[in-house]
Design a protein around this motif. Structure first.
Motif, short mmCIF file in Angstrom:
data_model
loop_
_atom_site.label_atom_id
_atom_site.label_comp_id
_atom_site.label_asym_id
_atom_site.label_seq_id
_atom_site.Cartn_x
_atom_site.Cartn_y
_atom_site.Cartn_z
N LEU A 137 2.97 40.00 -43.07
CA LEU A 137 3.57 40.79 -41.99
C LEU A 137 3.52 40.06 -40.65
O LEU A 137 4.56 39.86 -40.02
CB LEU A 137 2.86 42.14 -41.85
N ASP A 138 2.33 39.70 -40.19
CA ASP A 138 2.20 39.00 -38.91
C ASP A 138 0.86 38.29 -38.83
O ASP A 138 -0.03 38.53 -39.63
CB ASP A 138 2.41 39.94 -37.73
N ALA A 139 0.74 37.39 -37.83
CA ALA A 139 -0.46 36.58 -37.66
C ALA A 139 -1.02 36.71 -36.25
O ALA A 139 -0.30 37.07 -35.32
CB ALA A 139 -0.15 35.12 -37.95
N SER A 140 -2.30 36.40 -36.12
CA SER A 140 -2.98 36.52 -34.83
C SER A 140 -2.68 35.38 -33.88
O SER A 140 -2.88 35.51 -32.67
CB SER A 140 -4.50 36.61 -35.05
N LEU A 141 -2.24 34.25 -34.38
CA LEU A 141 -1.92 33.10 -33.52
C LEU A 141 -0.42 33.02 -33.30
O LEU A 141 0.37 33.18 -34.24
CB LEU A 141 -2.43 31.79 -34.15
N ASP A 142 -0.03 32.73 -32.06
CA ASP A 142 1.39 32.69 -31.71
C ASP A 142 2.15 31.53 -32.33
O ASP A 142 3.35 31.63 -32.58
CB ASP A 142 1.57 32.63 -30.19
N ASP A 143 1.46 30.42 -32.58
CA ASP A 143 2.17 29.22 -33.03
C ASP A 143 2.16 29.03 -34.54
O ASP A 143 2.43 27.94 -35.03
CB ASP A 143 1.62 27.98 -32.34
N VAL A 144 1.88 30.08 -35.29
CA VAL A 144 1.90 29.98 -36.76
C VAL A 144 3.33 29.77 -37.23
O VAL A 144 4.26 30.41 -36.75
CB VAL A 144 1.29 31.24 -37.41
N GLU A 145 3.48 28.87 -38.19
CA GLU A 145 4.77 28.64 -38.83
C GLU A 145 4.69 29.14 -40.27
O GLU A 145 3.62 29.14 -40.87
CB GLU A 145 5.13 27.16 -38.83
N ASP B 180 8.02 34.27 -35.82
CA ASP B 180 8.77 35.39 -35.24
C ASP B 180 10.21 35.46 -35.72
O ASP B 180 10.96 36.33 -35.33
CB ASP B 180 8.73 35.33 -33.71
N SER B 181 10.60 34.55 -36.61
CA SER B 181 11.97 34.58 -37.11
C SER B 181 12.14 35.73 -38.09
O SER B 181 11.17 36.23 -38.67
CB SER B 181 12.33 33.26 -37.78
N ASN B 182 13.37 36.15 -38.30
CA ASN B 182 13.65 37.30 -39.15
C ASN B 182 14.23 36.92 -40.51
O ASN B 182 14.86 37.75 -41.15
CB ASN B 182 14.63 38.24 -38.44
N ALA B 183 14.02 35.68 -40.92
CA ALA B 183 14.56 35.27 -42.22
C ALA B 183 13.90 36.07 -43.34
O ALA B 183 12.74 36.43 -43.26
CB ALA B 183 14.32 33.78 -42.44
#
Length: 121
Positions: A73-81, A94-97
């Motif tokens: 769903l989501d991660a705590s670090l902003d720069d996760v790929e 943050d992409s919606n693919a």
């Protein structure tokens, strides 16, 4: 379900020591709570926490497999790929693919922890 063994794929970055934990997330009204699960069921929301040992240099890249029975769903670090193809290609978290997330990748910095939310498939 044998929880701990099933939830962690390999973390790679020159064999760093990693401590990994899984917590069951629940809500009581507007309050969000986490607890150690006794068992997990399909549809449960979980928080996975990865802590790693001190690193010799900053900006080292760490990669972790997301177990196939978790839907990221989501991660705590902003720069996760995110990778949706086994780590062959990467995109910003943050992409919606669409598609299942197979791996996470991030650069180390001052923090030594990554947490991410997921749903048990």
């Amino acid at each position: 379900m044998a929880m701990m063994a099933m939830f962690w794929g390999p973390l790679s970055a020159q064999d760093r020591a990693v401590d990994s934990r899984i917590y069951l997330e629940s809500r009581d009204g507007s309050q969000r709570m986490v607890s150690q699960p006794r068992e997990l069921r399909r549809g449960d929301r979980v928080v996975a926490v990865l802590d790693w040992s001190a690193l010799p240099r900053r900006n080292e890249v760490l990669t972790s497999e997301v177990p196939s029975h978790l839907s990221f769903l989501d991660a705590s670090l902003d720069d996760v790929e995110l990778s949706r193809d086994g780590g062959r290609s990467w995109q910003a978290a943050d992409s919606n693919a669409s598609g299942r997330v197979t791996h996470l990748r991030w650069r180390t910095g001052a923090t030594r922890r990554l947490a991410y939310s997921a749903i048990v498939r």
